[in-house]
Design an enzyme around this catalytic site. Structure first.
Site, PDB file in Angstrom:
ATOM      1  N   PRO A   1      -9.009  44.007  -7.901  1.00  0.00           N
ATOM      2  CA  PRO A   1      -7.764  43.899  -7.533  1.00  0.00           C
ATOM      3  C   PRO A   1      -7.308  42.341  -6.949  1.00  0.00           C
ATOM      4  O   PRO A   1      -7.856  42.021  -5.924  1.00  0.00           O
ATOM      5  CB  PRO A   1      -7.318  44.995  -6.524  1.00  0.00           C
ATOM      6  CG  PRO A   1      -8.729  45.928  -6.650  1.00  0.00           C
ATOM      7  CD  PRO A   1      -9.945  44.886  -7.220  1.00  0.00           C
TER       8      PRO A   1
ATOM      9  N   GLU B   1     -22.534  16.388 -37.209  1.00  0.00           N
ATOM     10  CA  GLU B   1     -22.407  18.001 -37.071  1.00  0.00           C
ATOM     11  C   GLU B   1     -23.468  18.694 -37.552  1.00  0.00           C
ATOM     12  O   GLU B   1     -24.233  18.344 -38.692  1.00  0.00           O
ATOM     13  CB  GLU B   1     -21.085  18.280 -37.933  1.00  0.00           C
ATOM     14  CG  GLU B   1     -20.632  19.659 -37.942  1.00  0.00           C
ATOM     15  CD  GLU B   1     -20.620  20.147 -36.497  1.00  0.00           C
ATOM     16  OE1 GLU B   1     -21.233  21.235 -36.204  1.00  0.00           O
ATOM     17  OE2 GLU B   1     -19.848  19.702 -35.732  1.00  0.00           O
TER      18      GLU B   1
ATOM     19  N   VAL C   1      -3.361  22.261 -34.768  1.00  0.00           N
ATOM     20  CA  VAL C   1      -3.074  21.171 -35.534  1.00  0.00           C
ATOM     21  C   VAL C   1      -3.722  20.045 -34.962  1.00  0.00           C
ATOM     22  O   VAL C   1      -3.613  19.726 -33.741  1.00  0.00           O
ATOM     23  CB  VAL C   1      -1.308  21.154 -35.625  1.00  0.00           C
ATOM     24  CG1 VAL C   1      -0.994  20.659 -34.192  1.00  0.00           C
ATOM     25  CG2 VAL C   1      -0.870  20.119 -36.661  1.00  0.00           C
TER      26      VAL C   1
ATOM     27  N   SER D   1      -6.755  23.095 -11.774  1.00  0.00           N
ATOM     28  CA  SER D   1      -5.374  22.278 -11.996  1.00  0.00           C
ATOM     29  C   SER D   1      -5.107  22.018 -13.473  1.00  0.00           C
ATOM     30  O   SER D   1      -4.487  21.117 -13.777  1.00  0.00           O
ATOM     31  CB  SER D   1      -5.213  20.995 -10.945  1.00  0.00           C
ATOM     32  OG  SER D   1      -6.302  20.078 -11.590  1.00  0.00           O
TER      33      SER D   1
ATOM     34  N   GLY E   1      -4.410  24.358 -24.953  1.00  0.00           N
ATOM     35  CA  GLY E   1      -3.545  24.101 -23.920  1.00  0.00           C
ATOM     36  C   GLY E   1      -2.318  25.253 -24.108  1.00  0.00           C
ATOM     37  O   GLY E   1      -1.848  25.735 -22.927  1.00  0.00           O
TER      38      GLY E   1
ATOM     39  N   CYS F   1      -5.638  16.784 -24.442  1.00  0.00           N
ATOM     40  CA  CYS F   1      -5.619  16.584 -25.972  1.00  0.00           C
ATOM     41  C   CYS F   1      -5.174  15.135 -26.374  1.00  0.00           C
ATOM     42  O   CYS F   1      -5.377  14.701 -27.481  1.00  0.00           O
ATOM     43  CB  CYS F   1      -4.572  17.389 -26.804  1.00  0.00           C
ATOM     44  SG  CYS F   1      -4.843  19.209 -26.362  1.00  0.00           S
TER      45      CYS F   1
ATOM     46  N   TYR G   1      16.802  23.431 -46.852  1.00  0.00           N
ATOM     47  CA  TYR G   1      16.348  22.474 -48.103  1.00  0.00           C
ATOM     48  C   TYR G   1      17.367  21.494 -47.883  1.00  0.00           C
ATOM     49  O   TYR G   1      18.446  21.371 -47.962  1.00  0.00           O
ATOM     50  CB  TYR G   1      16.355  23.227 -49.376  1.00  0.00           C
ATOM     51  CG  TYR G   1      16.573  22.032 -50.464  1.00  0.00           C
ATOM     52  CD1 TYR G   1      15.515  21.438 -50.757  1.00  0.00           C
ATOM     53  CD2 TYR G   1      17.801  21.977 -51.276  1.00  0.00           C
ATOM     54  CE1 TYR G   1      15.531  20.249 -51.926  1.00  0.00           C
ATOM     55  CE2 TYR G   1      17.916  20.876 -52.220  1.00  0.00           C
ATOM     56  CZ  TYR G   1      16.626  20.141 -52.500  1.00  0.00           C
ATOM     57  OH  TYR G   1      16.729  19.432 -53.560  1.00  0.00           O
TER      58      TYR G   1
END
Length: 453
Positions: free
Chosen positions: A278, A183, A332, A8, A303, A42, A427
């Site tokens: 199939p 890390e 991002v 889901s 996502g 997220c 602009y």
């Protein structure tokens, strides 16, 4: 026609919704392990950090909502067998009472099956990951447990400096908790940024008091009942809260059981999201895809990718032609006031693929320099020696996402650097410079290319 969807997440529910959009007659059933569906994974770090007030706000729809639209969602249940030769799945409830009533499980027949099993958090094979106070972060339930535990924590260690790990680290720091992010490689955000750009993000986080520990792998989590200390490399760090943000692995077990071909990265699908069996499709984090620049197999655990794949699968199931194109993995992230975006190749990944690149840079402003509130923006563009755009990285405190999207479109449509400098940009002093910072970076690339001729 009967369609069964396993999972889901964004891919599975998008497939379900779009099948219903195009077909009123199809019988659609979604089976999921979770109780809550249609929420934003997220957004979990932003709820933990308090930017979003509660987890309720990131839930878009309930199972009842889907039921009202003719989509049956079976929650808190798990598919444990796929018999592709006879087109049925077996599933059972995760609730012990319900499971005991039917220990052999229930059978659900399908005409088409969509495997959208996503990915499972990777748990490092070290001692102590089962202690209290040690969490993975994948579901809304994970997020709720972390938020509750954090109420009484003083020191947190986040293992993994990808986007989610850094967002969590910042969020916990905002709660007044002392935070270290560790890390194992020499930089943060290794998948999205080059070391020079990553250092700018690291400097920002360190200026806020977040401790960044690089080039040290998790060796052990120490504690009698709950976490008390983390050992990374040879360094001991006190911690009463540990979050393992160490990536995900595709959940391919059911696809393998069904007889689908499995690649090195995940379930193998064609451009129509069909597996090798199939009438079985697969979408989301469990599948492997093609890189739009190198042409090699890769993963795209986003996502946005899952949603596009779900739409493609749905259209093909109901008889409309649709294809899923190779990915550029636009990304991002927002960490505090800082926006970080990237698309395409990094300089590091280009070297790994033996691709020569020319680098263009611009340090400019997000608005006209005389307009109040203008902020610095740092752009790095990667091109081939003949001017083909291969990648872009952008860091600023605003207007990053739209520029990354512009670069993604340019790469997808084969716009070269010269053409980019000739494009028309809008602009106005409150929102942009008269020459867009993207153009300045592209002009820098052209100067280097022309100098080499």
């Amino acid at each position: 026609m009967k369609v069964v969807i396993i999972g889901s997440g964004a891919g599975g529910l998008t497939a379900a919704s779009n099948i219903r959009k195009y077909s009123d007659e199809t019988e659609i059933t979604v089976i999921t392990r979770e109780n809550q569906v249609a929420y934003s994974q997220c957004a979990i770090p932003y709820v933990i950090g308090g930017e979003i007030e509660s987890f309720d706000e990131i839930v878009m729809h309930t199972p009842e909502y889907y039921g009202e639209h003719g989509i049956n969602i079976i929650t808190d249940s798990e598919v444990f067998e796929v018999v592709s030769s006879e087109k049925f799945v077996k599933y059972r409830s995760n609730n012990p009472e319900n499971r005991n009533k039917n220990e052999h499980g229930d059978i659900l027949y399908y005409d088409y099956l969509v495997i959208a099993t996503g990915g499972s958090p990777f748990i490092p094979p070290v001692e102590g990951t089962g202690l209290k106070g040690v969490f993975k972060v994948r579901t809304i339930e994970d997020g709720a447990k972390i938020k509750k535990w954090a109420e009484h924590s003083k020191k947190a260690v986040v293992v993994g400096a990808g986007a989610i790990g850094l967002e969590l680290g910042y969020g916990l720091k905002q709660l007044g908790i002392d935070v270290s992010v560790t890390e194992m490689v020499p930089q943060i955000l290794p998948r999205s940024l080059d070391p020079d750009m990553a250092l700018k993000v690291q400097d920002y986080l360190e200026s806020l008091g977040v401790d960044i520990v690089l080039e040290k792998a998790l060796n052990e989590i120490i504690g009698s009942v709950q976490a008390e200390e983390v050992i990374v490399g040879e360094e001991h760090i006190y911690a009463d809260l540990v979050i393992l943000s160490t990536g995900i692995r595709p959940s391919i077990e059911l696809a393998k059981q069904a007889g689908c071909i499995i690649g090195n990265m995940g379930v193998t699908v064609n451009e129509r999201m069909e597996t090798s069996i199939p009438c079985i499709y697969s979408v989301g984090d469990c599948v492997e895809v093609y890189d739009g620049i190198t042409g090699e197999k890769t993963v795209s655990p986003f996502g946005t990718t899952a949603v596009r794949q779900g739409k493609v699968a749905a259209k093909n199931i109901i008889g409309r032609d649709a294809v899923f194109r190779p990915v550029l993995n636009s990304v991002v992230s927002v960490i505090g006031e800082l926006e970080i975006g990237a698309v395409g190749l990094t300089e590091t990944s280009a070297k790994l693929n033996n691709i020569d690149v020319v680098i263009g840079r611009s340090k400019a402003l997000t608005k006209a320099r005389y307009y109040p509130g203008c902020k610095p923006i740092d752009i790095k563009i990667l091109c081939s020696p003949d001017g083909k755009i291969l990648g872009c990285q952008i860091i600023a405190k605003e207007t990053v996402a739209e520029r990354v999207d512009t670069m993604a479109l340019a790469i997808a449509k084969g716009v070269n650097c010269a053409e980019l400098t000739e494009m028309e940009f809008s602009y106005a002093p409150p929102v942009s410079m008269v020459v867009d910072p993207i153009v300045l970076a592209a002009e820098n690339v052209l100067e280097k290319i022309n100098t080499k001729k």
